[in-house]
Each structure stands twice: as C-alpha cells, then as structure tokens.
Write a protein that holds these residues in place. Structure first.
Motif, PDB file in Angstrom:
ATOM      1  N   UNK A   1     125.989  28.705   3.852  1.00 47.20           N
ATOM      2  CA  UNK A   1     127.195  27.898   3.729  1.00 47.20           C
ATOM      3  C   UNK A   1     127.057  26.600   4.512  1.00 47.20           C
ATOM      4  N   UNK A   2     127.651  25.532   3.973  1.00 48.53           N
ATOM      5  CA  UNK A   2     127.612  24.205   4.604  1.00 48.53           C
ATOM      6  C   UNK A   2     129.006  23.807   5.058  1.00 48.53           C
ATOM      7  N   UNK A   3     129.091  23.000   6.122  1.00 45.98           N
ATOM      8  CA  UNK A   3     130.422  22.557   6.562  1.00 45.98           C
ATOM      9  C   UNK A   3     131.110  21.654   5.544  1.00 45.98           C
ATOM     10  N   UNK A   4     130.293  20.929   4.756  1.00 47.71           N
ATOM     11  CA  UNK A   4     130.854  20.039   3.722  1.00 47.71           C
ATOM     12  C   UNK A   4     129.751  19.713   2.732  1.00 47.71           C
ATOM     13  N   UNK A   5     130.142  19.170   1.583  1.00 46.70           N
ATOM     14  CA  UNK A   5     129.142  18.794   0.572  1.00 46.70           C
ATOM     15  C   UNK A   5     128.319  17.593   1.007  1.00 46.70           C
ATOM     16  N   UNK A   6     128.805  16.820   1.971  1.00 44.54           N
ATOM     17  CA  UNK A   6     128.020  15.676   2.455  1.00 44.54           C
ATOM     18  C   UNK A   6     126.729  16.128   3.114  1.00 44.54           C
ATOM     19  N   UNK A   7     126.713  17.353   3.621  1.00 45.33           N
ATOM     20  CA  UNK A   7     125.509  17.860   4.285  1.00 45.33           C
ATOM     21  C   UNK A   7     124.356  18.027   3.304  1.00 45.33           C
ATOM     22  N   UNK A   8     124.647  18.183   2.013  1.00 49.03           N
ATOM     23  CA  UNK A   8     123.580  18.339   1.032  1.00 49.03           C
ATOM     24  C   UNK A   8     122.683  17.115   0.994  1.00 49.03           C
ATOM     25  N   UNK A   9     123.291  15.964   1.061  1.00 46.58           N
ATOM     26  CA  UNK A   9     122.496  14.735   1.051  1.00 46.58           C
ATOM     27  C   UNK A   9     121.607  14.633   2.280  1.00 46.58           C
ATOM     28  N   UNK A  10     122.106  15.026   3.423  1.00 45.09           N
ATOM     29  CA  UNK A  10     121.301  14.974   4.642  1.00 45.09           C
ATOM     30  C   UNK A  10     120.171  15.983   4.590  1.00 45.09           C
TER      31      UNK A  10
ATOM     32  N   UNK B   1     118.654  16.945   1.804  1.00 44.73           N
ATOM     33  CA  UNK B   1     117.645  16.418   0.870  1.00 44.73           C
ATOM     34  C   UNK B   1     116.859  15.287   1.529  1.00 44.73           C
ATOM     35  N   UNK B   2     117.558  14.386   2.226  1.00 48.65           N
ATOM     36  CA  UNK B   2     116.898  13.285   2.917  1.00 48.65           C
ATOM     37  C   UNK B   2     116.533  12.141   1.985  1.00 48.65           C
TER      38      UNK B   2
ATOM     39  N   UNK C   1     112.456  13.687   1.315  1.00 49.26           N
ATOM     40  CA  UNK C   1     111.427  14.037   2.300  1.00 49.26           C
ATOM     41  C   UNK C   1     111.855  15.210   3.191  1.00 49.26           C
ATOM     42  N   UNK C   2     113.155  15.314   3.482  1.00 50.61           N
ATOM     43  CA  UNK C   2     113.609  16.414   4.338  1.00 50.61           C
ATOM     44  C   UNK C   2     113.442  17.769   3.649  1.00 50.61           C
ATOM     45  N   UNK C   3     113.839  17.837   2.390  1.00 51.47           N
ATOM     46  CA  UNK C   3     113.738  19.109   1.679  1.00 51.47           C
ATOM     47  C   UNK C   3     112.281  19.481   1.441  1.00 51.47           C
ATOM     48  N   UNK C   4     111.412  18.471   1.204  1.00 49.55           N
ATOM     49  CA  UNK C   4     109.981  18.761   1.040  1.00 49.55           C
ATOM     50  C   UNK C   4     109.383  19.282   2.347  1.00 49.55           C
ATOM     51  N   UNK C   5     109.766  18.659   3.449  1.00 50.70           N
ATOM     52  CA  UNK C   5     109.267  19.123   4.748  1.00 50.70           C
ATOM     53  C   UNK C   5     109.749  20.549   5.041  1.00 50.70           C
ATOM     54  N   UNK C   6     110.992  20.819   4.676  1.00 51.54           N
ATOM     55  CA  UNK C   6     111.535  22.160   4.911  1.00 51.54           C
ATOM     56  C   UNK C   6     110.789  23.204   4.088  1.00 51.54           C
TER      57      UNK C   6
ATOM     58  N   UNK D   1     119.499  23.593  11.942  1.00 53.56           N
ATOM     59  CA  UNK D   1     119.494  22.158  11.592  1.00 53.56           C
ATOM     60  C   UNK D   1     120.900  21.677  11.259  1.00 53.56           C
ATOM     61  N   UNK D   2     121.647  22.505  10.539  1.00 51.46           N
ATOM     62  CA  UNK D   2     123.017  22.115  10.178  1.00 51.46           C
ATOM     63  C   UNK D   2     123.883  22.019  11.422  1.00 51.46           C
ATOM     64  N   UNK D   3     123.734  22.985  12.334  1.00 49.76           N
ATOM     65  CA  UNK D   3     124.534  22.959  13.560  1.00 49.76           C
ATOM     66  C   UNK D   3     124.158  21.769  14.442  1.00 49.76           C
ATOM     67  N   UNK D   4     122.863  21.424  14.462  1.00 49.53           N
ATOM     68  CA  UNK D   4     122.416  20.302  15.295  1.00 49.53           C
ATOM     69  C   UNK D   4     122.790  18.955  14.687  1.00 49.53           C
ATOM     70  N   UNK D   5     122.693  18.882  13.360  1.00 51.04           N
ATOM     71  CA  UNK D   5     123.038  17.621  12.678  1.00 51.04           C
ATOM     72  C   UNK D   5     121.868  16.670  12.518  1.00 51.04           C
ATOM     73  N   UNK D   6     120.819  16.815  13.326  1.00 50.02           N
ATOM     74  CA  UNK D   6     119.650  15.941  13.211  1.00 50.02           C
ATOM     75  C   UNK D   6     118.651  16.591  12.261  1.00 50.02           C
ATOM     76  N   UNK D   7     118.514  16.031  11.064  1.00 52.14           N
ATOM     77  CA  UNK D   7     117.631  16.601  10.050  1.00 52.14           C
ATOM     78  C   UNK D   7     116.599  15.555   9.657  1.00 52.14           C
ATOM     79  N   UNK D   8     115.365  15.767  10.040  1.00 53.18           N
ATOM     80  CA  UNK D   8     114.240  14.916   9.636  1.00 53.18           C
ATOM     81  C   UNK D   8     112.983  15.771   9.741  1.00 53.18           C
TER      82      UNK D   8
END
Length: 515
Positions: free
Chosen positions: A210-219, A221-222, A226-231, A268-275
């Motif tokens: 679960x995500x806090x909001x749909x805006x988190x999906x974009x973060x 993906x990156x 690049x973020x989703x590929x790295x993950x 990552x979601x709790x921290x907010x810094x996704x890279x």
C-alpha cells in the motif's frame, strides 16, 4: 627563757606519747574483743552447720529407705504379675501339647487306613491291567492290527486334525489381529490428528504494498524509470505499477526474495528518498532484517515444538523455511505440524517422543538450501544435520521420510506417516503452484549455467528472464550473443506456454568522493 620552752615542749611531747599509748591500748583491746566475737560467731556457725548436716543426713537416709521400700514393693508386684503370666503361658502350652498329641494319634490312624486303601488299589490296578491286556488282545484279533500299528495310525490321524485346527486358528487369529490393529492404528492416528490443530498456509506469487498516495508511484518509477529498474535489478522481483489506487504489486515465485523486496519498498516509502543508490542501501538493510527475522522464526519453531539443543545454524535454516513453499504449503508450518503429530503418535505408541519430534521438525531442512546447492532436499538435509552433530537415529528418520532407504526404527515410520498426514490435509497443497514455481526455478538455473552471469531473476510470471552479467567478463557484443544462447537453451530444454524474453543487463558504475 629557752629552758622553760624546752621543758614545756618536753611535757607536751610526753603528754602526746601518753595519749598515743592509751589510744593504742584501747584499740588493741577493741581488736581483741572483735576477734573473740568473730571466733565465737564462727564456732556457733560451725556448730549450726554440723547440726544442719546431721539433720540433712537423717532426712536423706529416711528418703532412701522410702525409695528402697517402694522399689522393693514395685519389684515384688511386677514379679508376681510375671509369674502369673508365665503360669498362664505354661497352661496354654500344655493345652496345645495335649491337642497335638491327639492329632498325632489321629494321623497315625489315618496313615493306617491309607496303607490299607493303597493295598486295595494295588490289587485293583493289577486286576485292571490283566483285564486291559485281555481286551487289547481281543481288539487286536478283531481289528487285525497290532498295538503299535494302531497307536501309529491314531497318532497320524491326531496330527492331521491338529494341523488343520492350528491352520484354522492361525487364519482366524491373523484376521482378528489385522482388524484390531487397523482399528487401533486408525484410533491412534485420529487421536493424534485431533490433538494437532494445523494451519494450512498457501502462498501466492504476489504481494500488495500500500502507498500513502498515488503520487508515490511516480517517485517509485523515477526519471525515465531508473528507480524501478534499480529496484528490480537489486531485488530480482518484478514491480508492477498499474491502475490499482494507492498500491503497487510485487511479483516473484520466490517468497524470500519477495519478502525482502516488500520490506525494502516499505522502507523507501517511509523514508521518502528514492533513488538507485538509496535502493541498494535499503535493500542490504532489509536483507539483514530478514536474516534476523529468520532466526526469530527458527527459535519460535523450536520453542513451539519443545525441541531443545538445536545449533544456531539449524535454527537459522529452520527460519529460512518460513519463506519456502512446497506444493503451495509453507514448509516451516508443515514441519511444525509434523513435529506435533510425531510427538502425539510416539506418545501413543510408547516410543521416544523427543527423537520423533526432533526428526520431524528437521526432516525438510534441506529445502532451505536446495535452490542453491546440488542434490535432493533429503540428501542436503541429512548432510546439514550430520554436520550439526545430530544423532544417527535422527539422520535415519530424515533420510527415510520419502522412502529413499528402508525404515529401521519406529520413529522413522512415524515421521513417514506424519509427512503423509500433513500433506493429505484438505487444502494443504496445491500442485499447480508447485509446477509453476519449478518452471521459474528451471528458467533461472538455465540462465545461471553460462559463465559471466552474476545474477538472474525470472520475472513477469516466467515470461521474462532478467540476467545481470559481470561487465569485466561480458562486453556489449558478448551480451547480445549471451541473450541468444540462453534463449536457444531454454527452447531446447524447457517446456513453457507462450514465449520467454531474455534480457541481459550489463552495467558499469563509477563513483568518487568530493572532499
């Protein structure tokens, strides 16, 4: 003038001396009087003491005489009582002797009668033997058989009858024992199963985060993905971002890998810094937490089943089974359930309960490493248990639970039975999931067989194999050829629906530190 003074002085001195002498004489007289009084007093006290001693002596003598008189009276009384008792005992003994003499006379009379009866019986015996011999001669003449021939024929007939009766009894007893043993075994199994309330855990290949909001999906993906590929590269899990509101899906056939990925994504979601760099760092932390969780799962399993003395290595492997499935059944839950069942059956049968529970808990320990090492989970489990110092009985029960070797102990038979019971519970297993997982494992095995491959993951439900190579060994040109070779080998060795995409990833990273 001086002479008068001297005379006066002399007179004074003389008067003083006289007074002193008089005083001394009076003191001496008083002292003598005191001594005389003291002597008289002492003499009087001594006389009183002598009188008191005499009186005490007389009293003591009188008291001693009284005691002597009383003691003598008691002794005489006790002697009279003893004499009376002895007299009574003598009378009783005399009476018993008289009775014994009478009985002895009666016994002698009876012995005479017995002798007479014995003589009569001997006479009758000789007459009967003569009569028997005459009858036997008559029977031999009538039957045209001798005594020995008749005896042999009769014994032969008796032997046949006894053999037939013995066979019938054996058959009847076998059927009875079989019925009773079947009934008893069903009762024991039913009792053991009822006492063990096992949960049937069926794992799926996806996890919803679960995500806090749909805006988190974009973060997630990156930029340019690049973020989703790295993950996906770090975890080996397919991250699906679709239209599901405030949620993403993690897809992988490996529950352990999927759990690490889920924990990584939540951090990552709790921290907010996704890279990409943060993804790798968080992934390593999640791996350490999962290792600690596996240790807790193993310790809890040992505690729940009351299996003591397990080494830390075996406890860690037990916890790893929490993230392993077999035919859709959670292997750790299956092992715990088997341990309880084995303990109940061993208690019902009166054999070693601790041995049965220990072997049942460890029987599938090889499944914790069978995806990383060559060999069946039975052989791997026996090897691991042997290294951990388990007993020969436990090793034999583990080795025999699938019938690879013949069972030699009751505990090994119990482990076999419990494995079948746990697998046969309604809803415990799901063959389609196991076949699906096996296919994904084979895809990864084929990709790992090529040199230069660092990691490989089967994703998108087996429709794609993502292969990470070592950049120093495989260059760009070799990466294309490697993808082609892996695809051809999959076509030649595996069966699968549709098509499988092979993606080879070659990545070089350079980093430095600004000071």
């Amino acid at each position: 003038m001086s002479l008068n003074i001297l005379i006066v002085t002399f007179v004074i001195v003389l008067v003083i001396l006289v007074i002193g002498l008089v005083s001394l004489a009076m003191r001496q007289r008083k002292a003598e009087q005191k001594v005389r009084i003291a002597e008289e007093t002492a003499k009087r006290m001594l006389e009183d003491a002598h009188k008191e001693a005499e009186r005490t002596k007389k009293e003591a003598l009188l008291e001693a005489k009284d005691i002597t008189i009383r003691t003598r009276a008691e002794f005489e009384k006790e002697s009279k009582e003893r004499k009376a008792e002895l007299t009574t005992s003598e009378r009783r003994l005399q009476s018993r002797e008289d009775k014994l003499e009478n009985k002895e006379k009666e016994l002698k009379d009876q012995e005479k009668e017995v002798e007479n009866i014995k003589a009569s019986l001997e006479t009758l015996k000789s007459e009967m033997e003569q009569s028997r011999d005459k009858h036997i001669e008559a029977l031999e003449k009538a039957a045209a058989l001798s005594k020995e021939d008749a005896k042999k024929e009769l014994l032969a007939k008796l032997d046949k009858d006894l053999e037939r009766e013995a066979a019938e009894r054996i058959k009847t007893n076998e059927e009875k024992i079989k019925k009773e043993s079947d009934k008893k075994s069903r009762e024991i199994l039913a009792s053991s199963i009822q006492r063990c309330a096992g949960d049937h855990v069926v794992e799926t290949t996806t996890s919803l985060v679960e995500l806090p909001s749909d805006d988190m999906k974009g973060r997630i993906i990156g930029r340019e993905g690049r973020n989703i590929r790295a993950f996906e590269t770090a975890t080996g899990v397919d991250l699906i971002v679709d239209d599901t509101p405030e949620a993403v899906i993690l897809s992988s056939f490996n529950p352990l890998r999927r759990e690490v990925a889920r924990l990584t994504l939540k951090k990552l979601i709790a921290d907010g810094r996704i890279h990409p760099a943060r993804v790798e760092e968080t992934y390593k932390k999640a791996e350490q937490e999962i290792k600690a969780a596996m240790l807790e799962y193993g310790e809890q399993a040992a505690l729940d089943t009351n299996v003591q003395g397990l080494p830390a290595v075996m406890i860690q492997l037990l916890g790893r089974l929490h993230y392993r499935t077999s035919y859709g059944q959670n292997v750790l839950q299956h092992s715990i359930e088997m341990s309880h069942l084995a303990g109940n059956l061993a208690a019902e049968l009166g054999v070693n309960v601790n041995l049965a529970k220990r072997a049942a808990l460890l029987h599938d320990i090889g499944k914790a490493v069978d995806q990383e090492a060559e060999g069946t989970h039975v052989k791997l489990g026996v090897m691991l248990a042997k290294k951990a110092g388990e007993s020969i009985e436990v090793l034999h029960a583990m080795e025999a639970h699938h019938g690879d070797v013949e069972t030699r102990t009751i505990e090994a038979v119990i482990v076999q039975a419990c494995d079948a019971i746990s697998a046969a519970r309604p809803g415990a297993r799901r063959d389609s999931l196991e076949a699906y997982v096996k296919r994904l494992e084979k895809l990864e095995t084929v990709a790992k067989s090529f040199s230069g491959v660092e990691k490989c993951f089967a994703i998108q439900a087996g429709r794609e194999v993502r292969v990470m190579v070592e950049p120093d060994v495989i260059d760009d040109t070799m990466a294309v050829k490697l993808a082609h070779d892996i695809a051809k080998k999959i076509e030649a060795e595996l069966e699968y629906p549709g098509e499988v995409r092979v993606t080879v990833v070659r990545e070089i990273r350079a980093s430095d530190i600004a000071r």
